[in-house]
Design a protein around this motif. Structure first.
Motif, PDB file in Angstrom:
ATOM      1  N   CYS A  20      -8.742  -2.094   7.659  1.00  0.00           N
ATOM      2  CA  CYS A  20      -8.567  -1.955   6.211  1.00  0.00           C
ATOM      3  C   CYS A  20      -9.909  -2.004   5.493  1.00  0.00           C
ATOM      4  O   CYS A  20     -10.965  -2.188   6.108  1.00  0.00           O
ATOM      5  CB  CYS A  20      -7.639  -3.046   5.672  1.00  0.00           C
ATOM      6  SG  CYS A  20      -8.275  -4.731   5.868  1.00  0.00           S
ATOM      7  N   ASP A  21      -9.849  -1.860   4.177  1.00  0.00           N
ATOM      8  CA  ASP A  21     -11.012  -1.977   3.307  1.00  0.00           C
ATOM      9  C   ASP A  21     -11.326  -3.469   3.125  1.00  0.00           C
ATOM     10  O   ASP A  21     -10.451  -4.246   2.741  1.00  0.00           O
ATOM     11  CB  ASP A  21     -10.682  -1.327   1.961  1.00  0.00           C
ATOM     12  CG  ASP A  21     -11.872  -1.291   1.017  1.00  0.00           C
ATOM     13  OD1 ASP A  21     -12.794  -2.110   1.188  1.00  0.00           O
ATOM     14  OD2 ASP A  21     -11.863  -0.458   0.101  1.00  0.00           O
ATOM     15  N   THR A  40      -4.715  -4.513  12.396  1.00  0.00           N
ATOM     16  CA  THR A  40      -4.902  -3.751  11.163  1.00  0.00           C
ATOM     17  C   THR A  40      -6.373  -3.433  10.968  1.00  0.00           C
ATOM     18  O   THR A  40      -7.239  -4.245  11.277  1.00  0.00           O
ATOM     19  CB  THR A  40      -4.406  -4.574   9.952  1.00  0.00           C
ATOM     20  OG1 THR A  40      -3.037  -4.928  10.147  1.00  0.00           O
ATOM     21  CG2 THR A  40      -4.535  -3.783   8.658  1.00  0.00           C
ATOM     22  N   LEU A  94      -1.227  -6.054   8.165  1.00  0.00           N
ATOM     23  CA  LEU A  94       0.083  -5.453   8.378  1.00  0.00           C
ATOM     24  C   LEU A  94       0.808  -6.145   9.529  1.00  0.00           C
ATOM     25  O   LEU A  94       0.187  -6.793  10.381  1.00  0.00           O
ATOM     26  CB  LEU A  94      -0.066  -3.959   8.691  1.00  0.00           C
ATOM     27  CG  LEU A  94      -0.815  -3.117   7.662  1.00  0.00           C
ATOM     28  CD1 LEU A  94      -0.966  -1.685   8.161  1.00  0.00           C
ATOM     29  CD2 LEU A  94      -0.090  -3.139   6.329  1.00  0.00           C
ATOM     30  N   ILE A 153      -5.780  -6.403   3.835  1.00  0.00           N
ATOM     31  CA  ILE A 153      -4.339  -6.514   4.049  1.00  0.00           C
ATOM     32  C   ILE A 153      -4.111  -6.667   5.542  1.00  0.00           C
ATOM     33  O   ILE A 153      -4.814  -6.062   6.359  1.00  0.00           O
ATOM     34  CB  ILE A 153      -3.591  -5.274   3.503  1.00  0.00           C
ATOM     35  CG1 ILE A 153      -2.074  -5.450   3.659  1.00  0.00           C
ATOM     36  CG2 ILE A 153      -4.046  -3.996   4.188  1.00  0.00           C
ATOM     37  CD1 ILE A 153      -1.249  -4.354   2.994  1.00  0.00           C
ATOM     38  N   ARG A 189       0.844  -1.189   0.000  1.00  0.00           N
ATOM     39  CA  ARG A 189       0.000   0.000   0.000  1.00  0.00           C
ATOM     40  C   ARG A 189       0.887   1.250   0.000  1.00  0.00           C
ATOM     41  O   ARG A 189       1.747   1.419   0.868  1.00  0.00           O
ATOM     42  CB  ARG A 189      -0.905   0.028   1.242  1.00  0.00           C
ATOM     43  CG  ARG A 189      -1.907  -1.105   1.309  1.00  0.00           C
ATOM     44  CD  ARG A 189      -3.028  -0.936   0.304  1.00  0.00           C
ATOM     45  NE  ARG A 189      -4.041  -1.996   0.462  1.00  0.00           N
ATOM     46  CZ  ARG A 189      -4.014  -3.160  -0.163  1.00  0.00           C
ATOM     47  NH1 ARG A 189      -3.017  -3.417  -1.005  1.00  0.00           N
ATOM     48  NH2 ARG A 189      -4.961  -4.058   0.031  1.00  0.00           N
ATOM     49  N   SER A 191      -5.943   1.440   4.525  1.00  0.00           N
ATOM     50  CA  SER A 191      -5.248   0.555   5.470  1.00  0.00           C
ATOM     51  C   SER A 191      -4.692   1.398   6.599  1.00  0.00           C
ATOM     52  O   SER A 191      -4.255   2.537   6.391  1.00  0.00           O
ATOM     53  CB  SER A 191      -4.115  -0.228   4.788  1.00  0.00           C
ATOM     54  OG  SER A 191      -3.073   0.640   4.375  1.00  0.00           O
TER      55      SER A 191
END
Length: 693
Positions: A394-395, A392, A402, A400, A303, A312
């Motif tokens: 995120c969308d 994390t 991390l 994702i 990203r 993210s």
């Protein structure tokens, strides 16, 4: 709210305790216009130390975030603790920051926690520059501190300023200003640092300044061919080109620019702010963040800090509150809006984002609610319920995961007992709240004794927790003395084969495993499990069952005193299955093999060893060495400068409980001490005997 990423700086102030981090932060807020009066640590009225415990002790305990503008840049700044008991605050801050200012005392130089925070910044590849503070103090020595930064930290410090004088006003040549080695101008300060006057360098300082400038230029010749070519031809080197070369070297972590001053008197802090602008990275200067796809774990996801990328972010701190926990997050990509939904892949849960807030110190900023926020920003979020520190967000359409944040293991614990059943329920809820806030805090309940064990990073950590339970939460509990958190391991190795071949609910089940157990110094906590079976020799679900069972057994205690296991490796080297094999059979066989191996591998008790740094007037040196010898300590290094000796030693934590009182007694209150966890080592047999069942 969208800012230009090239004008954004996410930075941290890190240092040893009492080097002046919070005072530097106060001056930066004052000089930037974000604050109209300078708070003082001794008065307990600083912006970032707003917790009663911080104000009473005059130290930073919790990281705090402040935002301000300086010239054309916007700064998100995290002020972090210097005491090693609260090193987790530094750890999680560095995980999400782009750059850092490391503060050193010109008198004490590189201290124990200076080394710790420097290593933490190395681990997260954080570019940084140094501020040598307190040059107005007795015993200040700019050059000595530079040498210590180079030799003890393995750094490459490049002074871009030099001090004008050193020491307090009563010495012959007191500290009174700085020389900018790029512009070759002398700066003096008034009005608490708000007014800076630049003048030509006086003749008596000019030769030293020219030599210092040449040293600075030599350090950047290898970083810039353009600078080197101009130097070779004798042409004048533009200031902007020098700053460009210094910036490139800083971002590549090849050098660390050094500025100097006295934050207490407002001298040189403008140089720190300019250093943040010129030398520390923007989010665009940092590598794109990487993670894995939680639905395809072998696929790496990347990203970039771009609003058009999928969203993210990483949760790095949680402040519990009855009205809704405030989650501190660093946004790496995409945009986030209030009243939206995000995905937490670590918990496989959808999360609500009800509100976005600008953070001020450890609170939501008044009138600071935001509609939306873009990449590179640090912001407070209200709404999530399942995420914890290190998770994390995120969308969901582009997930994702991390890299999380690793925190050190606790080394000391304390028992507390509620006065009543009602208090027990209240205590349980409170401890859960504290665990959400502090990832290095542990709490477990012993159902047999009714006691609750709380564990932390040191005596001060537990004392702060205790005071919060009694003062902030009004709990009625009995608190016992702190005690050492031991571990259990093994000193031998053994290979064990166990078979499960029995009837279960009228059905024959079968499974056989062969395990090898052995010591492994690299395993800090729990048990490491390896699979060395030939590929396709056993169904994957049976292999996973064996690994899960061993991991579960590894979470339990050993045979000496039921202390947590550590430094153990178990390898699955053989297995046999047939038509009657089930996961339950392999779990039973693996569990029995594990317990047999653990009994027969010569169990040993491990005790935590601390790295101790003592600073004492030279006349008490012998007393401290003699006392440390009685505490089973090993002296690692000693160094004496201007009548003050620093002793570095490794000693068992069990011998250091309540050491602060002993230290004051030995030195008539004139010595200082800090300690940090170093390792776990085998305890003497007489200590192990105390716990054997």
């Amino acid at each position: 709210m969208a800012r230009k990423l090239q004008n954004l700086r996410n930075i941290g102030i890190i240092a040893h305790i009492d080097a002046g981090k919070t005072t530097v932060t106060e001056r930066m807020l004052f000089l930037s216009g974000a604050k109209h009066r300078v708070g003082k640590v001794d008065s307990g009225n600083t912006t970032t130390d707003d917790d009663p415990e911080e104000q009473n002790r005059g130290i930073t305990i919790y990281s705090a975030c402040v935002t301000f503008d300086w010239k054309d840049i916007h700064v998100n700044l995290l002020d972090t603790p210097g005491h090693v008991d609260f090193t987790a605050e530094v750890e999680r801050s560095l995980r999400v920051l782009d750059g850092a200012v490391v503060v050193f005392s010109a008198r004490e130089g590189v201290e124990a926690q200076s080394e710790t925070v420097w290593r933490q910044a190395d681990r997260y590849a954080v570019p940084r520059f140094a501020f040598i503070n307190k040059l107005d103090r007795e015993g200040a020595d700019f050059r000595r501190v530079l040498d210590e930064i180079k030799n003890r930290l393995g750094a490459n410090p490049v002074p871009i300023q030099m001090p004008v004088g050193q020491g307090p006003s009563h010495v012959n040549d007191p500290f009174r200003g700085t020389v900018d080695l790029i512009k070759m101008r002398m700066a003096t300060f008034s009005d608490e640092g708000k007014s800076m006057k630049e003048t030509p360098i006086p003749d008596e300082l000019l030769e030293d300044a020219q030599l210092a400038r040449e040293e600075m230029l030599e350090a950047i010749y290898d970083l810039s061919d353009e600078v080197a070519e101009l130097a070779m031809t004798g042409e004048e080197i533009p200031n902007d080109l020098i700053r460009k070369a210094l910036r490139e070297g800083t971002l590549a972590r090849k050098i660390q620019p050094v500025v100097c001053g006295s934050a207490l008197h407002g001298i040189g802090v403008q140089g720190v702010l300019d250093g943040v602008k010129y030398y520390l990275p923007t989010p665009l200067d940092r590598p794109p963040v990487e993670g894995v796809n939680p639905r395809k774990e072998d696929k790496t996801e990347v990203r970039k800090p771009d609003a058009k990328e999928p969203f993210s972010a990483l949760v790095f701190k949680i402040l519990p509150a009855k009205t809704g926990d405030l989650y501190w997050i660093r946004i790496y990509s995409g945009k986030l809006s209030g009243n939206s939904r995000v995905y937490c892949p670590g918990k496989d849960k959808k999360e609500n984002v009800a509100q976005l807030w600008q953070i001020h110190a450890t609170r939501k900023e008044r009138d600071g609610q935001l509609d939306s926020i873009g990449p590179g920003e640090i912001v407070g979020v209200i709404g999530p319920r399942f995420a914890v520190t290190g998770d994390t967000l995120c969308d969901q359409k582009a997930p994702i995961l991390l890299e999380s944040i690793d925190f050190p293991e606790t080394v000391i614990e304390m028992a507390i007992e509620p006065d009543s059943t009602a208090e027990r329920d209240k205590l349980s809820d409170t401890l859960e709240l504290l665990k959400r806030q502090d990832p290095t805090f542990r709490a477990t309940e012993n159902e047999e004794t009714g006691q609750t064990l709380i564990a932390g990073m040191g005596e001060l950590h537990l004392e702060v927790i205790k005071n919060r339970l009694l003062r902030d939460f009004n709990l009625k509990v009995k608190v016992h003395k702190p005690r050492v958190s031991y571990r259990e391991s093994i000193s031998g190795e053994k290979t064990v084969t166990r078979e499960c071949n029995r009837l279960h609910d009228g059905q024959q089940i079968f499974g056989q495993v062969t395990l090898k157990m052995e010591p492994d110094e690299k395993v800090e906590a729990g048990v490491k499990v390896l699979n060395r079976l030939p590929p396709d020799s056993m169904p994957p679900e049976f292999v996973q069952t064996v690994k899960d069972e061993i991991q579960a057994r590894g979470q339990g205690g050993g045979s000496i005193g039921s202390f947590p296991l550590a430094k153990i490796r178990v390898t699955l080297i053989g297995a046999e299955a047939n038509e009657f094999s089930t996961p339950m059979a392999f779990a039973i066989a693996a569990g029995e093999a594990f317990e047999e191996a653990l009994r027969d591998c010569n169990p040993i008790l491990l005790e935590p060893i601390m790295k101790v740094s003592i600073t004492t007037p030279e006349e008490y040196y012998g007393d401290f060495v003699g006392d440390l010898a009685m505490r089973r300590a090993q002296i690692v290094n000693t160094d004496t400068h201007m009548g003050v000796t620093q002793i570095i030693a490794n000693a068992p934590l069990s011998e250091l409980l309540s050491y602060s009182g002993v230290m004051r007694s030995l030195s008539q209150g004139r010595a200082g001490c800090s300690m940090e966890p170093l390792d776990y080592e085998e305890a003497p047999p007489e200590i192990a005997k105390r716990f054997k069942m």
